[in-house]
Design an enzyme around this catalytic site. Structure first.
Site, PDB file in Angstrom:
ATOM      1  N   CYS A  24      12.651   8.795  22.660  1.00 24.93           N
ATOM      2  CA  CYS A  24      13.060  10.155  23.008  1.00 24.93           C
ATOM      3  C   CYS A  24      13.933  10.721  21.903  1.00 24.93           C
ATOM      4  CB  CYS A  24      13.824  10.178  24.319  1.00 24.93           C
ATOM      5  SG  CYS A  24      15.376   9.305  24.209  1.00 24.93           S
ATOM      6  N   CYS A  27      17.335   9.150  21.171  1.00 27.09           N
ATOM      7  CA  CYS A  27      17.345   7.908  20.379  1.00 27.09           C
ATOM      8  C   CYS A  27      17.651   8.268  18.934  1.00 27.09           C
ATOM      9  CB  CYS A  27      15.982   7.218  20.401  1.00 27.09           C
ATOM     10  SG  CYS A  27      15.429   6.758  22.021  1.00 27.09           S
ATOM     11  N   ASP A 438     -21.547   0.235 -21.153  1.00 26.90           N
ATOM     12  CA  ASP A 438     -20.705  -0.275 -22.212  1.00 26.90           C
ATOM     13  C   ASP A 438     -21.152  -1.727 -22.429  1.00 26.90           C
ATOM     14  OD1 ASP A 438     -18.534  -0.493 -23.971  1.00 26.90           O
ATOM     15  OD2 ASP A 438     -17.399  -1.536 -22.421  1.00 26.90           O
ATOM     16  N   ASP A 659     -15.661  -0.846 -18.069  1.00 26.76           N
ATOM     17  CA  ASP A 659     -14.585  -1.520 -17.345  1.00 26.76           C
ATOM     18  C   ASP A 659     -13.184  -1.215 -17.873  1.00 26.76           C
ATOM     19  OD1 ASP A 659     -14.982  -2.897 -19.651  1.00 26.76           O
ATOM     20  OD2 ASP A 659     -14.732  -4.878 -18.759  1.00 26.76           O
ATOM     21  N   ASP A 663     -12.365   2.771 -21.557  1.00 27.69           N
ATOM     22  CA  ASP A 663     -13.563   3.406 -21.011  1.00 27.69           C
ATOM     23  C   ASP A 663     -13.236   4.595 -20.107  1.00 27.69           C
ATOM     24  OD1 ASP A 663     -15.227   1.693 -22.275  1.00 27.69           O
ATOM     25  OD2 ASP A 663     -15.390   0.295 -20.605  1.00 27.69           O
TER      26      ASP A 663
END
Lengths: 771, 118
Positions: A24, A27, A438, A659, A663
């Site tokens: 609530c 709190c 590549d 990768d 690249d």
């Protein structure tokens, strides 16, 4: 969790973190008070809605102090990297609960309204069903039975209609609410003043549509299975070394740098690097790679993968939302919320759909009333046809056609280590016409080995000495081949020597001094530049290059430089390369290879892989411009085709597969960037598709997945559009003049429910696609 | 006579439907400084949100409507798909770096709003 530093008079920090256990608004106030009381806390604000606290504090406050303060108030603070995930998962859990509750409620409504509908139907047609008690045909009884279906089971349609009308928009619920209310309201009127009754129509429509919603809700739960499955992979605890003891702690509390023990059969809790021990690890759940990978000290491990054999220790390097699994989950979730370009048409149509159907329904009523062939039946025809039009229209199928397919398709990809960044990438991957690979690390293993060491005959330098000199020079180099030569030297137990005045010459090689002598080590261009004569070795060099080897020359640099010898290095082609290239070519995709190697070496490797088109001698920073050049070239070609009256609707799509970090520009420049291997963060960021395994066949699988998903989307859209385009006029009665056919509103309800379910069902078919 | 009444009545209903759905005034555009509360109740209020390019804005979205259609918000161009629990605020951060109009909508694409980036 977010942090920021502000530079006031006193150095203060801001931190926001989630809090669990609030129920609530008071709190929140309680926690705020507790936090502010902590010495060093300057201000604290707790938001009940988002369940987070934002605290400003001086540098002498520790995070633990804040956690203690929150715990003192009786709640729990999440003060580590996992917080965001925790927050999201809570929301997911709420959603899951809400969905389950909705399905349960729908089930109850379907059962109750089905029973009532059967009774009403039997009571409405006593001439067909003669064995039912007469009382069921009583108008009052029918009214009593129909009312709960209309206003209890069907209440959700009214709620949705109300919320839409407030905003002057309408949804499918509006059509159902208006259609059934008309049938129900007219029946009540007839009950009092006499006339036809349509209680059966109203309740059967509601029952069938609720049944449809129930089945659809259950099916839709499965469209997000992929993310659920991924999240379920995560380990719950980690066995962390603390001093001389080992403790099991929740995974949320693991910190970067913790040393963690993993025993055979256990899941690896977070990402890290092995510091002690060896093992074989099953990474299939994350990378799709079916063969376990052997790992030893220095190798990285991925969280959520399974340790098969040995026990090892590893250092945590990535935790919480930084782990590979968390990023995969994030990427899949993001892709599932992105929009495929193909969906745009459906979007435009659905925004006008409902008002247009309302207009058509009114027109149907007026036309039938005015022009009915049997004037005594005019009202009946006008009324039932209007209700049928309202009920049969199904904008839902249009709305669900693309997103459900994208969700299942991207999820299916993730299961096989194919991560799709957005729906657009998935859609265009199907149209790839040119693909550029590549070479190093993508087509090849990326683990070159020294194959030949040849000393110049005249000088007769020992091959071991050649290697030793080359390795010494390469110590300072970052080139991928340097590591290969150094490794070879180590395996021969040769020691490297001290190098001074080291210099890397971009695109050519390196130079340096050893024991006062100047050496150069690199390609032909470097030798030419330094005027070293290597012509007597040219045929040998060419032979090596034709075998696909990369040749480097070592020379003494002095007034009259001399060639000392040749070192050749070769990288092996991936086992999957040949098959993958052949499969791509079979799909009429132009396959290219790009590499920094010279043409002869490049062609030898390409030949082995079955690739005919080679871009050799390309420096790393030129890859992106080469991709663009290819695109321009392809455009010219397609324009040329145009001149021959061959129609091309779209520009040819070009893909780049690579990768490494270098690249990234090429991945971004291509229409579809495909990052291979575990991929660096930058490569993943620039790529539309990331393949988590190193198998080149995954490129083919990704294209296949794209094709299958797009087919399902097209089928769905065709079905959804076709359904509405064909059946709305049928409901309006266009077939009546020719065949005397009219559509019963109850059958319309059945068709409309079936339409949505069939779209979701068709998308779920993607789950069983073989990749 | 009946036919005339039905025809006139029908045409009036048609004009009303047209006016009601297509004749609404344009959404009021609300500019965001740092954060903005968006209420989901029979649509999105405000439905047109202006954000400065390069700035991060927080949308604090709260659903008050029980209509299950509105339980999800999707902002495709920002790859956002969030479940909106009833009566609970959900924060969505957006950092646009491109000018233009970006639509957002509910899970079934029946309710719409837009983010204008300038």
């Amino acid at each position: 969790m977010e942090r920021s530093l502000s530079n006031n008079n006193q150095a203060s920090q801001k931190l926001s973190f989630p809090i669990i256990g609030m129920h609530c608004a008071s709190c929140a106030r309680l926690i705020e008070r507790q936090l502010v009381r902590t010495p060093g806390v300057l201000s604290a604000a707790v938001n009940y809605g988002s369940e987070t606290a934002s605290v400003e504090y001086t540098s002498d406050v520790k995070e633990e102090d804040l956690a203690k303060a929150v715990e003192g108030a009786g709640y729990r603070a999440i003060l580590d990297q996992r917080t965001k995930d925790r927050g999201q998962r809570t929301s997911d859990e709420i959603k899951e609960e809400a969905k389950k509750k909705e399905i349960k409620e729908l089930k109850l409504k379907v059962i109750v309204s089905s029973i009532l509908s059967v009774l009403i139907f039997a009571g409405s047609f006593p001439e067909w069903i003669t064995f039912v008690p007469k009382i069921l045909s009583n108008n009052i009884v029918l009214f009593i039975l129909a009312t709960p279906v209309q206003f209890w089971a069907g209440w959700q349609f009214y709620l949705a209609t109300r919320s839409g009308l407030k905003n002057r928009t309408a949804s499918m619920d509006t059509l159902i609410a208006i259609g059934t209310s008309a049938a129900y309201g007219y029946s009540v009127w007839s009950m009092i003043f006499g006339g036809d009754k349509y209680f059966d129509t109203a309740v059967i429509i509601i029952t069938l549509i609720l049944l449809g919603r129930y089945l659809e809700a259950r099916a839709k739960l499965h469209t997000s299975d992929a993310i659920r499955k991924l999240l379920a992979l995560q380990a719950k605890t980690a066995r962390v070394i603390r001093g001389s003891t080992e403790v099991d702690i929740p995974i949320e509390e693991v910190k970067v740098g913790d040393i963690i023990r993993v025993r055979p059969g256990e899941k690896i809790p977070v990402d890290g690097v092995i510091t002690e021990g060896v093992s074989s690890i099953d990474e299939s759940m994350v990378t799709g790679e079916s063969i376990p990978v052997d790992k030893t000290v220095g190798n990285s491990v991925i969280g959520a993968t399974i340790n098969k054999s040995g026990t090892f220790l590893f250092k945590a390097t990535k935790i919480g939302s930084d782990t590979m699994l968390a990023r995969v989950v994030k990427m899949v979730a993001e892709a599932q919320s992105s929009k495929a370009p193909i969906q745009r048409l459906a979007d435009v149509v659905s925004s006008y759909f409902v008002p247009i159907v309302l207009i058509l329904a009114v027109l149907t009523f007026v036309i039938w009333f005015d022009f009915s062939p049997i004037s005594s039946e005019a009202f009946k025809h006008a009324f039932t046809n209007m209700v049928a039009v309202l009920i049969i229209a199904c904008p839902c199928a249009l709305g669900l056609a693309t997103p459900t397919a994208i969700m299942v398709g991207t999820g299916k990809g993730a299961e096989h280590g194919i991560l799709i960044k957005d729906a657009e990438s998935l859609e265009i991957a199907n149209k790839i016409k040119t693909i550029v690979f590549d070479k190093t690390g993508t087509l090849t293993e990326g683990k070159p080995t020294v194959t030949d060491v040849i000393s110049s005959q005249k000088l007769n330098v020992k091959s071991q000495k050649l290697l030793q000199l080359a390795a010494s020079l390469e110590q300072g180099s970052e080139h991928s081949l340097a590591e290969t030569i150094i490794k070879k030297t180590h395996s021969l137990k040769l020691k490297t020597q001290k190098v001074t005045n080291f210099k890397a010459i971009h695109g050519m090689g390196i130079e340096g001094e050893i024991e006062g002598k100047k050496y150069i080590f690199g390609n032909r261009a470097l030798m030419d530049k330094e005027k070293i004569n290597y012509k007597n070795q040219e045929s040998r060099i060419m032979n090596l290059e034709e075998e696909g080897k990369t040749v480097m020359l070592l020379a003494l640099r002095q007034a009259q430089g001399k060639l000392l010898g040749i070192i050749a290095v070769a990288d092996t082609l991936k086992a999957s390369a040949k098959d993958a290239v052949a499969m791509l070519q079979k799909r009429k995709i132009d396959v290219w290879m790009v590499t920094g190697d010279n043409e002869r070496t490049a062609k030898a490797i390409a030949r082995e892989a079955g690739i005919n088109n080679v871009l050799a001698g390309v420096l790393p920073n030129e890859k992106a411009s080469k991709v663009n050049e290819l695109r321009i070239k392809n455009n010219v070609l397609s324009n040329w085709d145009n001149s021959k009256f061959i129609k091309h609707n779209t520009e040819p799509v070009i893909a780049f597969v690579g990768d490494g970090i270098n690249d990234a520009p090429a991945l971004a420049a291509a229409d579809v960037g495909i990052a291979m291997g575990s991929g660096t963060d930058i490569a993943m960021e620039s790529a539309g598709i990331t393949l988590l395994n190193r198998d080149l066949n995954s490129v083919v699988s990704a294209i296949e997945l794209s094709k299958k998903t797009l087919n399902v989307i097209k089928q769905n859209l065709f079905w959804a559009f076709g359904y509405n385009i064909v059946l709305i006029p049928v409901a309006m009665g266009v077939l009546y003049p020719f065949f005397g056919w009219l559509l019963n509103p109850a059958i319309a309800a059945f068709a409309m429910a079936a339409s949505s379910i069939s779209v979701v069902g068709n998308s779920l078919r993607l789950k069983s696609v073989r990749l | 006579m009946d036919k005339l009444v039905v025809t006139i009545g029908g045409l009036s209903v048609l004009s009303f439907i047209y006016w009601f759905f297509f004749g609404k005034s344009k959404d009021e555009i609300v500019e965001v400084k740092d954060n903005i509360d968006v209420i989901v109740d029979g649509g999105y209020k405000p439905a047109a949100i202006k954000i400065k390019k390069g700035k991060t804005a927080t949308l604090r979205i709260k659903r008050l409507d029980t209509n299950s259609c509105l339980e999800e918000i999707i902002i495709p161009d920002f790859k956002v798909k969030e479940y909106l629990p009833l009566n609970k605020e959900v924060e969505i951060k957006i950092s646009p770096n491109k000018n233009g109009e970006f639509n957002f909508h509910c899970g079934m694409n029946m309710y719409h709003g837009k983010i204008i980036v300038e």
